[in-house]
Design an enzyme around this catalytic site. Structure first.
Site, PDB file in Angstrom:
ATOM      1  N   GLY A   1     -40.998 -34.464 -18.437  1.00 32.52           N
ATOM      2  CA  GLY A   1     -39.556 -34.612 -18.409  1.00 32.52           C
ATOM      3  C   GLY A   1     -39.175 -35.943 -17.793  1.00 32.52           C
ATOM      4  N   CYS A   2     -37.918 -36.350 -17.990  1.00 35.01           N
ATOM      5  CA  CYS A   2     -37.489 -37.663 -17.500  1.00 35.01           C
ATOM      6  C   CYS A   2     -37.474 -37.730 -15.977  1.00 35.01           C
ATOM      7  CB  CYS A   2     -36.125 -38.026 -18.076  1.00 35.01           C
ATOM      8  SG  CYS A   2     -34.841 -36.784 -17.829  1.00 35.01           S
ATOM      9  N   TYR A   3     -36.913 -36.702 -15.323  1.00 32.47           N
ATOM     10  CA  TYR A   3     -36.919 -36.700 -13.862  1.00 32.47           C
ATOM     11  C   TYR A   3     -38.336 -36.710 -13.300  1.00 32.47           C
ATOM     12  CZ  TYR A   3     -31.862 -35.614 -13.463  1.00 32.47           C
ATOM     13  OH  TYR A   3     -30.486 -35.646 -13.502  1.00 32.47           O
TER      14      TYR A   3
ATOM     15  N   GLU B   1     -31.507 -43.482 -15.242  1.00 25.92           N
ATOM     16  CA  GLU B   1     -31.878 -42.463 -14.255  1.00 25.92           C
ATOM     17  C   GLU B   1     -32.392 -43.149 -12.998  1.00 25.92           C
ATOM     18  OE1 GLU B   1     -33.689 -38.763 -15.704  1.00 25.92           O
ATOM     19  OE2 GLU B   1     -35.427 -39.407 -14.543  1.00 25.92           O
TER      20      GLU B   1
END
Length: 350
Positions: free
Chosen positions: A153-155, A246
């Site tokens: 995932g991106c996080y 992000e």
């Protein structure tokens, strides 16, 4: 390699699918010969994403119409739980294509953890042994051999790039990790949601999934492996009013006898030869406009004013290094190509 590798993209009408195509059409060894988007089947791609018109990409089609034996690689950009059955059918009945999955369906090594966090039982847990966790900088050997590559995932990508080297070296206390994370609205996907409407998200900063975000499972899993002990991470995501980008701020307790300088040196030693991870000069604050549109992750270390603590900040583009760019990076690793191929984009500014 003179012949281009044939690729299919499942879920071409989503944000990550669009960015995969934006990057992939310029890749010299990659040719997209099939794109699926069930609700838009029969349409040209330009009808869904006008910025991708005129690139010679195939018309959108139904997933059921695919002949999997035609492809060297299948990129999956479908929502979680949607990919499981399709990937299982490909892997169990077709020898040729390798799978690069941008969903969560094969990220978690423990099927019980998947059921806990995603609310449904995994239908093909036996295939987890064929999957590699696709954090490129830390799992290259596994990615090279795996039939299924499960992109993080991106996080987790941003946080784990900052934290895995520190947990492995025991320079921080892995039992005391707090991650304050912020992402643009594209991280929520392209579907219609009230909280991502312009009137709701514009000029507003808001937390969501407090103490319950599904990416917590990946963070716990990978930091526990790095630290050699069970770890539960504090993680709070926030929605910020911009389309992409992000930034994660990690509040950490130093291990006894270590300093912020040790943290910096450990990160620099880990990433000095990495093309996409950069440790910034001392005092430089990472910001999303340093990485927008690129496959870069930029990290820096700051001594906390609280004695014995340190702050590590990382930033990336959630749609590129946090998803589609990392998928192409993993494609390069899996097929023995130069890892930077097709990913040399300089960040967009302003």
């Amino acid at each position: 390699m003179s012949t281009k590798l044939k690729a299919a993209l499942l879920g071409a009408s989503g944000y990550t699918g669009a960015d995969l195509l934006r990057l992939g059409v310029l890749h010299p060894q990659l040719e997209f010969t099939a794109l699926t988007a069930n609700t838009h089947a029969g349409k040209p791609l330009g009808a869904v994403f006008p910025h991708l018109d005129g690139l010679g990409l195939p018309q959108l089609q139904q997933t059921d119409d695919m002949n999997w034996d035609e492809f060297d690689v299948v990129f999956c950009g479908l929502p979680h739980a949607t990919s499981q059955a399709i990937i299982a059918e490909i892997v169990e009945n077709h020898d040729r294509p390798r799978i690069i999955d941008m969903s969560a369906d094969y990220r978690l090594r423990d099927p019980d953890s998947y059921q806990k966090w995603y609310g449904n039982k995994h239908i093909a847990p036996h295939l987890q042994q064929k999957a590699a966790y696709g954090l490129s900088e830390h799992y290259r050997d596994e990615i090279k051999e795996a039939r299924i590559i499960a992109c993080p995932g991106c996080y987790p990508t941003a946080a784990l790039l900052a934290l895995i080297p520190l947990a492995k070296a025991n320079v921080v206390d892995s039992a005391d990790i707090v991650i304050d994370a912020k992402s643009g609205v594209s991280g929520a996907g392209r579907g219609l949601k009230q909280n991502t409407l312009f009137a709701e998200a514009g000029e507003s900063l808001s937390p969501y999934a407090v103490a319950s975000h599904r990416h917590s499972a990946e963070l716990d899993q990978e930091i526990s492996l790095a630290a050699g002990q069970d770890v539960v991470v504090g993680f709070t995501p926030h929605l910020i009013p911009m389309s992409r980008g992000e930034l994660v701020t990690c509040h950490l307790k130093l291990a006894e006898g270590h300093t912020a300088t040790d943290v910096r040196e450990r990160l620099k030693a880990s990433y000095d030869n990495e093309p996409f991870v950069q440790i910034l000069e001392e005092g430089v604050f990472p910001s999303t406009n340093m990485v927008r549109g690129s496959n870069l992750c930029k990290i820096n270390v700051f001594e906390d004013r609280i004695p014995g603590r340190v702050i590590v900040i990382a930033t990336l583009d959630n749609l590129v290094k946090g998803s589609a760019g990392q998928a192409i990076q993993n494609f390069n690793i899996a097929f023995g190509l130069e890892e930077t191929t097709g990913l040399q984009q300089v960040a967009l500014f302003p």
